[in-house]
Design an enzyme around this catalytic site. Structure first.
Site, PDB file in Angstrom:
ATOM      1  N   SER A 126       0.832  -1.204   0.000  1.00  0.00           N
ATOM      2  CA  SER A 126       0.000   0.000   0.000  1.00  0.00           C
ATOM      3  C   SER A 126       0.860   1.244   0.000  1.00  0.00           C
ATOM      4  O   SER A 126       1.966   1.263   0.566  1.00  0.00           O
ATOM      5  CB  SER A 126      -0.869  -0.012   1.261  1.00  0.00           C
ATOM      6  N   TYR A 151      -1.918  -1.089  10.732  1.00  0.00           N
ATOM      7  CA  TYR A 151      -2.202  -1.648   9.405  1.00  0.00           C
ATOM      8  C   TYR A 151      -1.039  -1.355   8.452  1.00  0.00           C
ATOM      9  O   TYR A 151      -0.523  -2.258   7.776  1.00  0.00           O
ATOM     10  CB  TYR A 151      -3.508  -1.058   8.836  1.00  0.00           C
ATOM     11  N   LYS A 155       2.129  -3.774   6.401  1.00  0.00           N
ATOM     12  CA  LYS A 155       2.555  -3.763   4.996  1.00  0.00           C
ATOM     13  C   LYS A 155       4.074  -3.554   4.903  1.00  0.00           C
ATOM     14  O   LYS A 155       4.753  -4.196   4.096  1.00  0.00           O
ATOM     15  CB  LYS A 155       1.806  -2.685   4.212  1.00  0.00           C
TER      16      LYS A 155
HETATM   17  C1  UD1 Z   1      -6.637   4.228   3.678  1.00  0.00           C
HETATM   18  C2  UD1 Z   1      -5.194   3.850   3.833  1.00  0.00           C
HETATM   19  C3  UD1 Z   1      -4.794   2.867   2.796  1.00  0.00           C
HETATM   20  C4  UD1 Z   1      -5.709   1.687   2.841  1.00  0.00           C
HETATM   21  C5  UD1 Z   1      -7.110   2.150   2.593  1.00  0.00           C
HETATM   22  C6  UD1 Z   1      -8.056   0.953   2.620  1.00  0.00           C
HETATM   23  C7  UD1 Z   1      -3.687   5.532   4.740  1.00  0.00           C
HETATM   24  C8  UD1 Z   1      -2.871   6.744   4.450  1.00  0.00           C
HETATM   25  N1  UD1 Z   1      -4.366   5.041   3.704  1.00  0.00           N
HETATM   26  O1  UD1 Z   1      -6.692   5.084   2.550  1.00  0.00           O
HETATM   27  O2  UD1 Z   1      -3.477   2.445   2.999  1.00  0.00           O
HETATM   28  O3  UD1 Z   1      -5.306   0.765   1.877  1.00  0.00           O
HETATM   29  O4  UD1 Z   1      -7.473   3.103   3.588  1.00  0.00           O
HETATM   30  O5  UD1 Z   1      -8.764   0.825   3.779  1.00  0.00           O
HETATM   31  O6  UD1 Z   1      -3.735   5.048   5.826  1.00  0.00           O
HETATM   32  N2  UD1 Z   1     -13.009  10.759   3.540  1.00  0.00           N
HETATM   33  C9  UD1 Z   1     -13.989  11.675   3.863  1.00  0.00           C
HETATM   34  N3  UD1 Z   1     -15.171  11.215   4.367  1.00  0.00           N
HETATM   35  C10 UD1 Z   1     -15.422   9.885   4.564  1.00  0.00           C
HETATM   36  C11 UD1 Z   1     -14.412   8.945   4.227  1.00  0.00           C
HETATM   37  C12 UD1 Z   1     -13.210   9.415   3.724  1.00  0.00           C
HETATM   38  O7  UD1 Z   1     -13.802  12.880   3.690  1.00  0.00           O
HETATM   39  O8  UD1 Z   1     -16.506   9.538   5.047  1.00  0.00           O
HETATM   40  C13 UD1 Z   1     -11.740  11.233   2.979  1.00  0.00           C
HETATM   41  C14 UD1 Z   1     -10.537  10.882   3.822  1.00  0.00           C
HETATM   42  O9  UD1 Z   1     -10.282  11.850   4.785  1.00  0.00           O
HETATM   43  C15 UD1 Z   1      -9.439  10.818   2.755  1.00  0.00           C
HETATM   44  C16 UD1 Z   1     -10.173  10.367   1.495  1.00  0.00           C
HETATM   45  O10 UD1 Z   1     -11.554  10.603   1.750  1.00  0.00           O
HETATM   46  O11 UD1 Z   1      -8.917  12.083   2.525  1.00  0.00           O
HETATM   47  C17 UD1 Z   1      -9.982   8.900   1.187  1.00  0.00           C
HETATM   48  O12 UD1 Z   1     -10.250   8.153   2.366  1.00  0.00           O
HETATM   49  P1  UD1 Z   1     -10.327   6.563   2.357  1.00  0.00           P
HETATM   50  O13 UD1 Z   1     -11.189   6.114   1.248  1.00  0.00           O
HETATM   51  O14 UD1 Z   1     -10.670   6.125   3.742  1.00  0.00           O
HETATM   52  O15 UD1 Z   1      -8.848   6.104   1.990  1.00  0.00           O
HETATM   53  P2  UD1 Z   1      -7.422   6.492   2.644  1.00  0.00           P
HETATM   54  O16 UD1 Z   1      -7.571   6.911   4.035  1.00  0.00           O
HETATM   55  O17 UD1 Z   1      -6.736   7.399   1.689  1.00  0.00           O
END
Ligand code: UD1
Length: 342
Positions: A126, A151, A155
């Site tokens: 990841s 997590y 990795k």
């Molecule tokens: C995270 C992990 C990644 C993992 C993936 C799968 C990190 C940096 N990344 O990705 O390694 O493989 O999860 O579980 O730890 N967001 C919102 N509202 C929401 C949900 C998300 O604004 O309700 C935003 C988050 O703040 C982020 C973006 O959307 O900026 C993507 O979030 P998400 O889909 O959870 O993925 P990551 O956190 O990038």
């Protein structure tokens, strides 16, 4: 071409990879204990592949059960290892679950592969291993930053275990794939992501809001040092990602010397959370209810990858756009709703 074991093959990325492996002439054999997936995915796979793939319902930390799978399946060409827990927040609450499962399953799998002289492996890593990179887009040689969840640490450890193994025994051919943010679903809507409970990730949560299953999306932070203040990620269509595994496996199989090579799998393009919201609104044709909320603990402001190495070495490039991925995610969400109603 022969059998390829796909651990976590009933899961989100694993099931899409099984389709692409079959399309390339391999026989995917799924190993999954269904802790975070459903046997119903086999129906979708059967339609897409043309026959029902074999599923061994096995916990990958169970070395003896895995051994029995390798014995039953006979000659195996290689393994694609997805089976792992992946919720970042949960890993902070229950780190032992993550170390036991993610590290334990990898070690058990490698022991069994060694016993059966199967030494070609593609490993799911990841971009979380980069933390917040100093430079963007981030390349494979960027230093590890330590701001990682348990997590993410599993990795980093998985990659380390594989490097040590390859150094100790030149028979191994290993590819480490660092995924950016996989989203979307198969364009047929035959398979897709099946989050259990409340989705942690942006796109599955947002499509549930669009479908009226949840009231509103909370944007986690709008005061980041990014163009519109929301976090930036490199969203990659899950089918592009799945196809990269087929290329990685072929490349590994053709290697004649000890190999442990890492590749970024991303588009090279960053998109903000607000862009994803607007993109989904364009796809659904209606406003997506959302609130601007505070930052989520542990989020990095901005990350997107440099995918040029995968292009040059594997001959792979993401070809689908953010719009394609959101359209497919939405089509999949609608299929799920129809299934629930039916
Ligand atoms: C995270 C992990 C990644 C993992 C993936 C799968 C990190 C940096 N990344 O990705 O390694 O493989 O999860 O579980 O730890 N967001 C919102 N509202 C929401 C949900 C998300 O604004 O309700 C935003 C988050 O703040 C982020 C973006 O959307 O900026 C993507 O979030 P998400 O889909 O959870 O993925 P990551 O956190 O990038």
């Amino acid at each position: 071409m022969g059998k390829v074991i796909v651990t976590g093959g009933a899961g989100y990325i694993g099931s899409h990879t099984a389709v692409e492996l079959a399309a390339a002439g391999h026989v995917p054999v799924l190993v999954d204990d269904l802790r975070n997936s459903e046997a119903a995915v086999l129906d979708g796979l059967a339609k897409l592949i043309g026959r029902r793939p074999v599923l061994h319902r096995v916990d990958c930390t169970d070395r003896h059960a895995l051994d029995a799978v390798f014995r039953a399946e006979g000659p195996v060409d290689g393994v694609v290892h997805f089976a792992a827990d992946k919720a970042v927040g949960e890993s902070v609450q229950d780190p032992l679950k993550y170390y036991a499962n993610n590290v334990g399953s990898l070690v058990a799998l490698l022991q069994v592969m060694r016993d059966h002289a199967v030494r070609t492996l593609v490993f799911s890593s990841s971009c979380t291993v980069y933390g917040q990179p100093d430079r963007l887009p981030v390349g494979e040689d960027a230093p590890d930053h330590n701001a990682l969840s348990p997590y993410g640490a599993t990795k980093v450890m998985g990659e380390r275990i594989l490097r040590d193994l390859v150094a100790s025994d030149p028979g191994w051919r290993v590819v480490l794939l660092r995924y950016f943010n996989p989203i979307g679903a198969h364009p047929s809507a035959g398979i897709g992501e099946l989050p259990l409970g409340v989705p942690n990730n942006l796109v599955p949560f947002a499509t549930q809001v669009a479908a009226g299953l949840r009231d509103r999306l909370v944007i986690h932070g709008t005061d980041y040092p990014t163009p519109d203040g929301s976090c930036v990620r490199d969203y990659i269509h899950v089918v592009d990602l799945a196809q990269a595994h087929v290329k990685a496996l072929a490349w590994a199989e053709a290697r004649t010397e000890a190999t442990c090579e890492v590749f970024n799998l991303g588009t090279g393009r960053g998109s903000s959370v607000l862009e994803v919201v607007r993109g989904l609104e364009a796809v659904t044709g209606r406003p997506l209810p959302h609130l601007l909320g505070p930052r989520r603990a542990g989020d990095v402001p901005e990350v997107f990858g440099d995918p040029r190495k995968a292009g040059a070495v594997l001959g792979w490039k993401a070809s689908r756009t953010l719009h394609d991925a959101l359209a497919d995610a939405w089509r999949w969400q609608q299929t799920l709703a129809d299934r629930d109603r039916g």
